[in-house]
Write an enzyme that holds these catalytic residues in place. Sequence first.
Site, PDB file in Angstrom:
ATOM      1  N   THR A 125       0.845  -1.186   0.000  1.00  0.00           N
ATOM      2  CA  THR A 125       0.000   0.000   0.000  1.00  0.00           C
ATOM      3  C   THR A 125       0.883   1.240   0.000  1.00  0.00           C
ATOM      4  O   THR A 125       1.885   1.295   0.725  1.00  0.00           O
ATOM      5  CB  THR A 125      -0.963   0.085   1.206  1.00  0.00           C
ATOM      6  OG1 THR A 125      -1.489   1.422   1.280  1.00  0.00           O
ATOM      7  CG2 THR A 125      -0.319  -0.235   2.542  1.00  0.00           C
ATOM      8  N   ILE A 126       0.483   2.224  -0.805  1.00  0.00           N
ATOM      9  CA  ILE A 126       1.236   3.477  -0.780  1.00  0.00           C
ATOM     10  C   ILE A 126       1.051   4.163   0.571  1.00  0.00           C
ATOM     11  O   ILE A 126       1.837   4.996   0.967  1.00  0.00           O
ATOM     12  CB  ILE A 126       0.843   4.440  -1.927  1.00  0.00           C
ATOM     13  CG1 ILE A 126      -0.609   4.905  -1.791  1.00  0.00           C
ATOM     14  CG2 ILE A 126       1.117   3.845  -3.277  1.00  0.00           C
ATOM     15  CD1 ILE A 126      -0.916   6.150  -2.616  1.00  0.00           C
ATOM     16  N   ASP A 127      -0.026   3.806   1.295  1.00  0.00           N
ATOM     17  CA  ASP A 127      -0.342   4.483   2.556  1.00  0.00           C
ATOM     18  C   ASP A 127       0.583   4.089   3.707  1.00  0.00           C
ATOM     19  O   ASP A 127       0.585   4.740   4.748  1.00  0.00           O
ATOM     20  CB  ASP A 127      -1.789   4.191   2.968  1.00  0.00           C
ATOM     21  CG  ASP A 127      -2.788   4.773   1.993  1.00  0.00           C
ATOM     22  OD1 ASP A 127      -2.396   5.649   1.216  1.00  0.00           O
ATOM     23  OD2 ASP A 127      -3.955   4.347   2.018  1.00  0.00           O
ATOM     24  N   ARG A 162       0.252  33.328  -2.624  1.00  0.00           N
ATOM     25  CA  ARG A 162      -0.934  32.512  -2.322  1.00  0.00           C
ATOM     26  C   ARG A 162      -0.586  31.449  -1.293  1.00  0.00           C
ATOM     27  O   ARG A 162       0.559  31.000  -1.233  1.00  0.00           O
ATOM     28  CB  ARG A 162      -1.355  31.708  -3.560  1.00  0.00           C
ATOM     29  CG  ARG A 162      -2.082  32.464  -4.588  1.00  0.00           C
ATOM     30  CD  ARG A 162      -2.307  31.540  -5.790  1.00  0.00           C
ATOM     31  NE  ARG A 162      -3.028  32.263  -6.815  1.00  0.00           N
ATOM     32  CZ  ARG A 162      -2.847  32.071  -8.113  1.00  0.00           C
ATOM     33  NH1 ARG A 162      -1.977  31.190  -8.551  1.00  0.00           N
ATOM     34  NH2 ARG A 162      -3.553  32.770  -8.966  1.00  0.00           N
ATOM     35  N   MET A 169      -2.918  11.286  -0.466  1.00  0.00           N
ATOM     36  CA  MET A 169      -3.711  10.141  -0.008  1.00  0.00           C
ATOM     37  C   MET A 169      -3.375   9.803   1.436  1.00  0.00           C
ATOM     38  O   MET A 169      -2.328  10.209   1.959  1.00  0.00           O
ATOM     39  CB  MET A 169      -3.523   8.947  -0.933  1.00  0.00           C
ATOM     40  CG  MET A 169      -4.370   9.056  -2.187  1.00  0.00           C
ATOM     41  SD  MET A 169      -4.333   7.555  -3.165  1.00  0.00           S
ATOM     42  CE  MET A 169      -5.585   7.932  -4.400  1.00  0.00           C
ATOM     43  N   GLU A 221      -5.983  13.149   2.860  1.00  0.00           N
ATOM     44  CA  GLU A 221      -7.416  13.160   2.495  1.00  0.00           C
ATOM     45  C   GLU A 221      -8.321  12.792   3.674  1.00  0.00           C
ATOM     46  O   GLU A 221      -9.482  13.183   3.724  1.00  0.00           O
ATOM     47  CB  GLU A 221      -7.674  12.199   1.328  1.00  0.00           C
ATOM     48  CG  GLU A 221      -7.303  10.761   1.682  1.00  0.00           C
ATOM     49  CD  GLU A 221      -7.457   9.762   0.558  1.00  0.00           C
ATOM     50  OE1 GLU A 221      -7.935  10.108  -0.525  1.00  0.00           O
ATOM     51  OE2 GLU A 221      -7.091   8.595   0.795  1.00  0.00           O
ATOM     52  N   HIS A 271      -4.566   9.956  -7.772  1.00  0.00           N
ATOM     53  CA  HIS A 271      -3.980   8.702  -8.263  1.00  0.00           C
ATOM     54  C   HIS A 271      -2.605   8.871  -8.893  1.00  0.00           C
ATOM     55  O   HIS A 271      -1.937   7.872  -9.163  1.00  0.00           O
ATOM     56  CB  HIS A 271      -4.952   8.037  -9.247  1.00  0.00           C
ATOM     57  CG  HIS A 271      -6.235   7.646  -8.575  1.00  0.00           C
ATOM     58  ND1 HIS A 271      -7.339   8.453  -8.582  1.00  0.00           N
ATOM     59  CD2 HIS A 271      -6.550   6.565  -7.822  1.00  0.00           C
ATOM     60  CE1 HIS A 271      -8.304   7.869  -7.888  1.00  0.00           C
ATOM     61  NE2 HIS A 271      -7.855   6.739  -7.408  1.00  0.00           N
TER      62      HIS A 271
END
Length: 341
Positions: A125-127, A162, A169, A221, A271
Amino acid sequence: MRFGVLTGGGDCPGLNAVIRAVVRKGVKEYGYEFIGFRDGWKGPLEGLTMPLDIATTRGILPRGGTILGSSRTNPFKIDGGVEKIRENLKKMGVDALIAIGGEDTLGVATKLDQLGVKVIGVPKTIDNDLNNTDYTFGFDTAVNIAVEAIDRLHTTAESHHRALIVEVMGRHAGWIALHSGLAGGASCILIPEVPFHVDKVCEYVKSRFTQSYAPIIVVAEGAIPADGDMVTKDGTLDAFGHAKLSGIGEWLAKEIEKRTGNEARTSVLGHIQRGGTPTAFDRVLATRFGLHAITAAHEGDWGKMVALSGTAITRVPLASATEKLKTVDPSLYREAEIFFG
Ligand code: F6P
């Protein structure tokens, strides 16, 4: 012996490196045969296969995605799903499975192991939120993509005075936000584990502008305002019952503009963090996971997940790897806070 290999859940750079390593060592060292199951658990459920041997896995080491395809199919949510899998494995002469996935895919593997199906898990998992492993492959690639984006956003943010928000993610765990925010010099990092106060974020934004710099805020997220709820995309759920996320960045930009009067914009990396070629670190980790997974199978050590502990590849029970998520310890978050504002 004949093995079925599958990749499930959100894809992740390095999946093909695992498949290649499993097959290469399985064929060369143990004389095993392989069959590829397509699209996660949907493959063994519906009998969707593709040939998997040294020839079909050549040249895939640097390729992103997965040659097997992926899905979030959950056989335990389908009537007779488990029986169907058993029947198909028997029909195809498949003795055991190598399941490459995250909490959901390996959660299914855990239950199948308990029902007597021979299975070895590989964490993906990228998480980076799988329990019992220091790192999952894909995470390093995702962090590097996010850092490149942050580096680029710094210069345009400063040109236009700004506040720029980068949404990355991380549903329950803020590993990507924490690492990319630290490496990219973010003015504030927001993670799911530590509910945030919008007023505090606005203070960081104002303080950054007073130093003649433009603030960059990295938000996972799944980050949650202390006095609000998680922002979801459209209220729909996936097959494992997770709400689709994204939107916290936009929400935050509006709040910052309203409360500080400074212009704020959001970039959602989405993604992009999961696509494309894996970093060298992820290629090596994925390859080592694959090599050790087929060795665990050769030794009949079923119901295990290969894991990284320091620099060693170890084996942990699937049940323990999937019983809870590995989230960011608040003490690590506090280390990063010194750079906020
Ligand atoms: O791979 C896990 C993950 O990256 C989560 O952080 C994210 O919420 C999810 O995938 C989104 O995946 P998809 O859009 O494919 O459902």
